[in-house]
Motif scaffolding. Structure first.
Motif, PDB file in Angstrom:
ATOM      1  N   ASN A 273       4.150  -6.446   8.767  1.00  0.00           N
ATOM      2  CA  ASN A 273       3.492  -5.199   9.149  1.00  0.00           C
ATOM      3  C   ASN A 273       4.440  -4.279   9.912  1.00  0.00           C
ATOM      4  OD1 ASN A 273       0.779  -5.541   8.173  1.00  0.00           O
ATOM      5  ND2 ASN A 273       0.573  -7.170   9.691  1.00  0.00           N
ATOM      6  N   HIS A 274       5.571  -4.809  10.320  1.00  0.00           N
ATOM      7  CA  HIS A 274       6.491  -4.021  11.140  1.00  0.00           C
ATOM      8  C   HIS A 274       7.819  -3.723  10.438  1.00  0.00           C
ATOM      9  CE1 HIS A 274       3.780  -4.669  14.512  1.00  0.00           C
ATOM     10  NE2 HIS A 274       3.754  -5.949  14.194  1.00  0.00           N
TER      11      HIS A 274
ATOM     12  N   MET B 240       4.077  -0.927  17.933  1.00  0.00           N
ATOM     13  CA  MET B 240       2.974  -0.302  18.656  1.00  0.00           C
ATOM     14  C   MET B 240       3.378  -0.094  20.112  1.00  0.00           C
ATOM     15  SD  MET B 240       0.597  -0.476  16.259  1.00  0.00           S
ATOM     16  CE  MET B 240       0.117  -1.457  14.824  1.00  0.00           C
TER      17      MET B 240
ATOM     18  N   VAL C  78       3.272   0.298   5.110  1.00  0.00           N
ATOM     19  CA  VAL C  78       1.837   0.000   5.208  1.00  0.00           C
ATOM     20  C   VAL C  78       1.523  -1.171   4.281  1.00  0.00           C
ATOM     21  CG1 VAL C  78      -0.520   0.859   5.001  1.00  0.00           C
ATOM     22  CG2 VAL C  78       1.332   2.421   5.654  1.00  0.00           C
ATOM     23  N   MET C  79       1.236  -2.316   4.893  1.00  0.00           N
ATOM     24  CA  MET C  79       0.906  -3.503   4.104  1.00  0.00           C
ATOM     25  C   MET C  79      -0.588  -3.581   3.860  1.00  0.00           C
ATOM     26  SD  MET C  79       3.093  -6.654   5.571  1.00  0.00           S
ATOM     27  CE  MET C  79       3.271  -7.788   4.230  1.00  0.00           C
ATOM     28  N   GLY C  80      -0.924  -4.154   2.772  1.00  0.00           N
ATOM     29  CA  GLY C  80      -2.321  -4.440   2.531  1.00  0.00           C
ATOM     30  C   GLY C  80      -2.767  -5.587   3.415  1.00  0.00           C
ATOM     31  N   PRO C  81      -4.052  -5.871   3.406  1.00  0.00           N
ATOM     32  CA  PRO C  81      -4.546  -6.909   4.303  1.00  0.00           C
ATOM     33  C   PRO C  81      -4.036  -8.283   3.917  1.00  0.00           C
ATOM     34  CG  PRO C  81      -6.308  -6.065   2.903  1.00  0.00           C
ATOM     35  CD  PRO C  81      -5.116  -5.219   2.644  1.00  0.00           C
ATOM     36  N   ASN C  82      -3.647  -9.021   4.928  1.00  0.00           N
ATOM     37  CA  ASN C  82      -3.448 -10.445   4.764  1.00  0.00           C
ATOM     38  C   ASN C  82      -2.354 -10.812   3.773  1.00  0.00           C
ATOM     39  OD1 ASN C  82      -5.723 -10.587   6.465  1.00  0.00           O
ATOM     40  ND2 ASN C  82      -6.987 -10.203   4.671  1.00  0.00           N
ATOM     41  N   ALA C  83      -1.229 -10.179   3.893  1.00  0.00           N
ATOM     42  CA  ALA C  83      -0.091 -10.540   3.059  1.00  0.00           C
ATOM     43  C   ALA C  83       0.343 -11.967   3.378  1.00  0.00           C
ATOM     44  CB  ALA C  83       1.049  -9.568   3.303  1.00  0.00           C
ATOM     45  N   ASP C  84       0.854 -12.605   2.355  1.00  0.00           N
ATOM     46  CA  ASP C  84       1.182 -14.018   2.507  1.00  0.00           C
ATOM     47  C   ASP C  84       2.679 -14.191   2.725  1.00  0.00           C
ATOM     48  OD1 ASP C  84       0.864 -16.708   2.622  1.00  0.00           O
ATOM     49  OD2 ASP C  84       0.877 -17.000   0.447  1.00  0.00           O
ATOM     50  N   GLY C  85       3.146 -13.864   3.898  1.00  0.00           N
ATOM     51  CA  GLY C  85       4.554 -14.079   4.219  1.00  0.00           C
ATOM     52  C   GLY C  85       5.443 -12.967   3.719  1.00  0.00           C
TER      53      GLY C  85
ATOM     54  N   VAL D 227       0.849  -1.198   0.000  1.00  0.00           N
ATOM     55  CA  VAL D 227       0.000   0.000   0.000  1.00  0.00           C
ATOM     56  C   VAL D 227       0.878   1.239   0.000  1.00  0.00           C
ATOM     57  CG1 VAL D 227      -1.761   1.289   1.262  1.00  0.00           C
ATOM     58  CG2 VAL D 227      -1.868  -1.202   1.177  1.00  0.00           C
TER      59      VAL D 227
END
Lengths: 644, 334
Positions: free
Chosen positions: A504-505, A543, A435-442, A431
């Protein structure tokens, strides 16, 4: 490469783009200012609203602009939907304390943004612990107003005042006592519901620049006191109409400009003018452009455009001379008029005004694959640029020819013929950086990555090169003075950038840029070409329970040697201060923010205290000397922001 | 990616098209819940409070219990119904009355928490109003006939003695987006909108030089009309009974983590909006501005029982079928 002058010229569009809500202006499809060139010199770009709060202070001896360190979570404080934002910090690279504030007011149809930034930079220490003479005081104010009197009509006003005082130039014979820029832009955009004519916009802009360097206000000088004063006022206007012509989405524009520049150099010891530096040059431009784009289905797209510029430039004071008393040393040389200098060096006589009819054109073809995640493009263009006021009419005289710097009214416009190929990949789960999109696969999915790669070749006919007078074709003298002439040149370059959200991090970036420039006519390397540079970022964002977020990161900057230089001022220009020596630096940075209301960022630049010098350095002032200055050693920075 | 139009169309936190009539008898069959081992997928509606779920998935708060946690948005009520019935949605955000309805119809589900305490607003082009009584003589655009905004509004109006048709008129539209467009175009003066459509209407109005006012906070109005707190236990988390039985520690950890995530979202609207934009396909500035008006405050089902029952009683008074005919038993509230 985009030089700093170009950045200044584009300062307004940067501002407008950065505000987002103020409605970004589409860039010209054929931009005859943005071309492959050697690094240019000039004052730093005017800060955009985002830069007002987030940018590091300007440091002309440490150019990390290729890829800045990640701003991190403090951007959420700077971008928060709050009325007032304030910032304060210290940056060791410039040994600068700086503050900024911004206020945004909104009402139906009206958005107003006011900003202020203040920077006080001082001497810094290089990697050897030695003090480097450096410093300036900079004050910037911004006003932006957007008003929509109707849902389909929008007025925008942008006003910027940027003042830099006492800017020290340890590598030059003068410091810049004062640089003041006033920029105003007013535009109106109307959306129409016509079948063909779908809208129009009117843009007006005014830019005032005053600059005054001298050799005595900020340094001890028991010799002759010299000062220069430059004033420039630019007015531009443009009317653009937007059309839907069948499958073509088209822009048709007419534009015009008035640009007046005058500069004098003074001997303040004698209280006289000793050079008509820029002889009240007025440059008028009118032009028109037509461009359109369309899709052909199955991912194919095309954009075509043509542009015509009629440019007339006239040096009104070309026959004016300095008023150095006849008894003074070298008075005759000091008092040479620009016209006499043009005549001596180029044989230019009679009417010194010049008129250019420039025709430019560009075609870009794109093809998208895989649901538009992957795309390739080919871009062909011919872009023509007339010599600027300095290249055509600069007239710095001096008893010693080697210290003269003479523009050439007889220059032909330079014509760039550029071919570029490139590709881009943007995975579904990328994204934005961090910022990752939802539900990235690994972490190793290609859907987490954005990649851009392009390469180009630019053949330039009549490239306007800075040179020294050696009796070349079209140059009458062979005295080593700085002159301008047309040559054929070749630029080639490649750019690669990959941004990767592992999780995500965790995120990482790699960016590599390479530019190669050659003066084909003289078979030598072009001057002031940046070396191959690669930058890498590794970032982590976490976070803070329910309170906020934090980030840490590291940057590795690798700069190669630059062996292709123009360093000999007895046979060539000699603008490069020897070959560029490669170096590597590491920066560490981090920050935290609480409740999107307060942030604290800090870090260490040049962690290993690497002793290095930029190859392209000290570009705030245009000068024939390019003495390299040591970059800062290991320094720290800290910055805090709050909003209300 | 969900379009902005579609998002706003479903932005009533799933209230919109979850018509009670859509809960067919086929839903009475016992769902086959998937065995959760290495992976847990949390579902939520395409609405702002789901950002708390996305944050929870990203925060790693459940890493001691689940190898990989994902958050997915259910796009349509049909997806929700099918997911609950086939057991693939063992944890999902839903309107509270839908959970009650399913429970009362024999589906093995529980309400583990209330996430949002109301996100309904009366929006107006005529400025603020002092109370709900000010709608007398007005025509109000209403999305989702016979669903949450409509039910809540009519319940309150009826309580203060206003009769639809006689004292005020409702103009029904399919989605909040339609209502928003009518307001901006000047075809409507008042509309009941859920977040983030309410904020979207204000921002769209702002952009077009039109003042759209948050005329009445329906949560405050609810408190005034029915007494008690100015809050409507509008939506929460529905958990399969099987998951609760098999992995109570996971459910407990989830509930605790969601409390933290709800606080994080409320405390960090700018940061949350970035996450929300990635998951929900709506512009971050709208999400950011809507969060303070979404009343995200995660409380367990047990903690919320009194207010939920009070809410369900009002809905039952309008039509018992809304909550499946009766108040849920105590085991419903977890």
């Amino acid at each position: 490469m985009l030089g700093k002058k170009k950045l200044f010229m584009s300062g307004i569009s940067l501002i407008v783009v950065a505000t987002g809500g103020f409605g970004a202006q589409a860039e010209d499809f054929i931009d005859t200012l943005s071309m492959e060139r050697h690094a240019l010199a000039g004052p730093p770009s005017v800060p955009s609203p985002l830069e007002l709060l987030l940018a590091d202070p300007y440091q002309q001896f440490d150019d990390d602009s290729s890829l800045s360190t990640t701003i991190g979570v403090e951007s959420d404080v700077a971008n928060a939907n709050k009325t007032v934002k304030v910032m304060g910090g210290y940056d060791g690279k410039s040994n600068a304390f700086y503050t900024g504030a911004q206020a945004k007011l909104m009402a139906p149809g009206v958005v107003m943004l006011f900003g202020n930034r203040f920077v006080k930079a001082n001497d810094y220490k290089d990697a050897n612990g030695d003090d480097v003479t450096f410093g300036y005081t900079r004050s910037t104010q911004q006003v932006m107003i957007q008003w929509k009197p109707t849902p389909v009509g929008t007025f925008r006003f942008v006003g910027v005042r940027d003042v830099i005082e006492d800017e020290l130039q340890p590598h030059h014979s003068m410091d810049v006592k004062n640089t003041e820029r006033l920029v105003g832009k007013l535009s109106y955009d109307q959306v129409l519901e016509g079948d063909r004519l779908t809208g129009f916009s009117v843009d007006l802009s005014s830019r005032n620049v005053e600059r005054e360097p001298d050799n005595y206000s900020n340094r001890d000088n028991s010799s002759v006191k010299m000062r220069a004063h430059t004033e420039r006022h630019i007015l531009d206007g443009k009317v653009n109409t937007r059309w839907d012509l069948g499958s073509w989405s088209t822009n048709a524009a007419v534009f015009g400009g008035w640009d007046n520049q005058d500069a004098r150099r003074y001997n303040d010891t004698l209280g006289v003018v000793n050079t008509i530096k820029v002889p009240d040059v007025t440059r008028k431009t009118v032009g028109a452009s037509l461009d359109g784009k369309r899709s052909f289905g199955e991912g194919w797209g095309m954009q075509l455009g043509m542009r015509y510029d009629l440019i007339h430039a006239d040096p009104a004071d070309a026959n004016e001379t300095g008023d150095v008393p006849s008894g003074a040393t070298g008075a005759a040389a000091w008092n040479m008029s620009p016209a006499s200098l043009y005549r001596s060096y180029y044989g230019a006589t009679g009417d010194l005004s010049r008129t250019d009819n420039n025709i430019s054109a560009r075609m870009r073809v794109t093809k998208a694959f895989m649901d538009e995640r992957f795309s390739v493009f080919g871009d062909l263009s011919r872009k023509v640029r007339s010599p600027d006021n300095i290249e055509a009419y600069h007239a710095v005289t001096h008893p010693q020819a080697i210290n003269r710097w003479i523009g050439n009214p007889d220059l032909d416009p330079e014509a760039h013929h550029k071919a570029e190929l490139g590709m881009a990949w943007k995975g579904n789960n990328y994204v934005d950086y961090g910022v990752m999109g939802p539900n990235a696969d690994g972490p190793f999915s290609s859907e987490n990555i954005e990649v851009k790669l392009s390469g180009y070749v630019d053949w330039v006919n009549n490239f306007i090169t800075w040179d020294r007078a050696y009796g070349q074709s079209g140059v009458n003298l062979s005295d080593g003075a700085l002159i301008y002439r047309n040559v054929d040149a070749l630029f080639a370059g490649a750019n690669f950038e990959a941004r990767w959200n592992l999780t995500n991090h965790w995120s990482a970036t790699a960016k590599v840029a390479y530019l190669w420039g050659n003066n084909d006519s003289d078979d030598r390397a072009l001057y002031q070409i940046a070396p191959l540079e690669a930058n890498f970022l590794l970032d982590y964002q976490g976070m803070l329970a329910s309170s906020g977020t934090w980030n840490v990161g590291a940057k590795l900057r690798l700069v190669s040697d630059q062996t292709r230089v123009d360093e000999d001022m007895t046979t060539a220009l000699g603008l490069d201060d020897g070959e560029g020596k490669g170096f590597a630096t590491v920066d560490l940075y981090g920050g935290l923010q609480l409740s999107n209301r307060w942030s604290l960022s800090a870090g260490i630049n040049n962690l290993f205290n690497t002793d290095y010098q930029e190859h392209i350095t000290g570009t705030s002032v245009a000068s024939a000397t390019r003495t390299k200055v040591n970059a800062p050693g290991r320094t720290f920075f800290v910055r805090s922001q709050m909003n209300f | 990616m969900l379009s902005r139009r579609k998002f706003l169309g479903h932005s009533a936190f799933g209230i919109g098209s979850l018509a009670v009539s859509g809960l067919s008898t086929s839903m009475l069959s016992t769902p086959a819940l998937a065995k959760i081992k290495d992976e847990l997928t949390i579902y939520g509606p395409p609405a702002g409070p789901s950002i708390a779920l996305a944050h929870l998935a990203q925060s790693g708060a459940l890493q001691d219990h689940v190898g990989k946690v994902q958050f997915k948005v259910w796009r349509t009520p049909d997806q929700l119904r099918a997911g609950v019935l086939d057991g693939s949605m063992s944890i999902t955000g839903t309107p509270t009355y839908v959970a009650a309805n399913l429970y009362n119809r024999g589906i093995n589900v529980r309400l583990s928490s209330v996430v949002t305490w109301g996100l309904l607003y009366l929006m107006s082009r005529e400025g603020k109003v002092a109370s709900l009584a000010a709608v007398r003589g007005k025509t109000i655009v209403m999305p989702y006939k016979n669903d949450m905004p409509d039910l809540v509004f009519r319940a309150m109006a009826s309580k203060i003695g206003l009769k639809q048709g006689r004292d005020y008129k409702l103009q029904y539209v399919g989605t909040p987006m339609q209502a928003m467009k009518m307001m901006i175009a000047g075809d409507a003066k008042m509309a009941v909108l859920p977040e983030p459509a309410a904020t979207g209407a204000q921002m769209q109005g702002m952009k077009n030089g039109i003042e759209v006012t948050r005329a009445l906070d329906l949560q405050k109005a609810w408190g005034s009309v029915f007494g008690g707190r100015s809050a409507i236990p509008q939506a929460g988390m529905m958990i399969s009974g099987k998951l609760l039985t098999e992995q109570p520690e996971l459910v407990s950890a989830f509930n605790n983590a969601l409390v933290e995530s709800g606080r994080w979202v409320s405390n960090n609207p700018t940061s949350a909006a970035k996450i929300g934009a990635a998951y929900l396909g709506l512009k971050a500035p709208i999400i950011e501005r809507s969060i303070p008006f979404s009343h995200i405050d995660v409380k367990s089902g047990k903690q919320s029982k009194a207010e939920l029952e009070k809410f369900f009683v009002v809905l039952k008074g309008m039509s018992p079928a809304i909550i499946g005919g009766k108040l849920p038993a105590g085991t419903f509230y977890q």
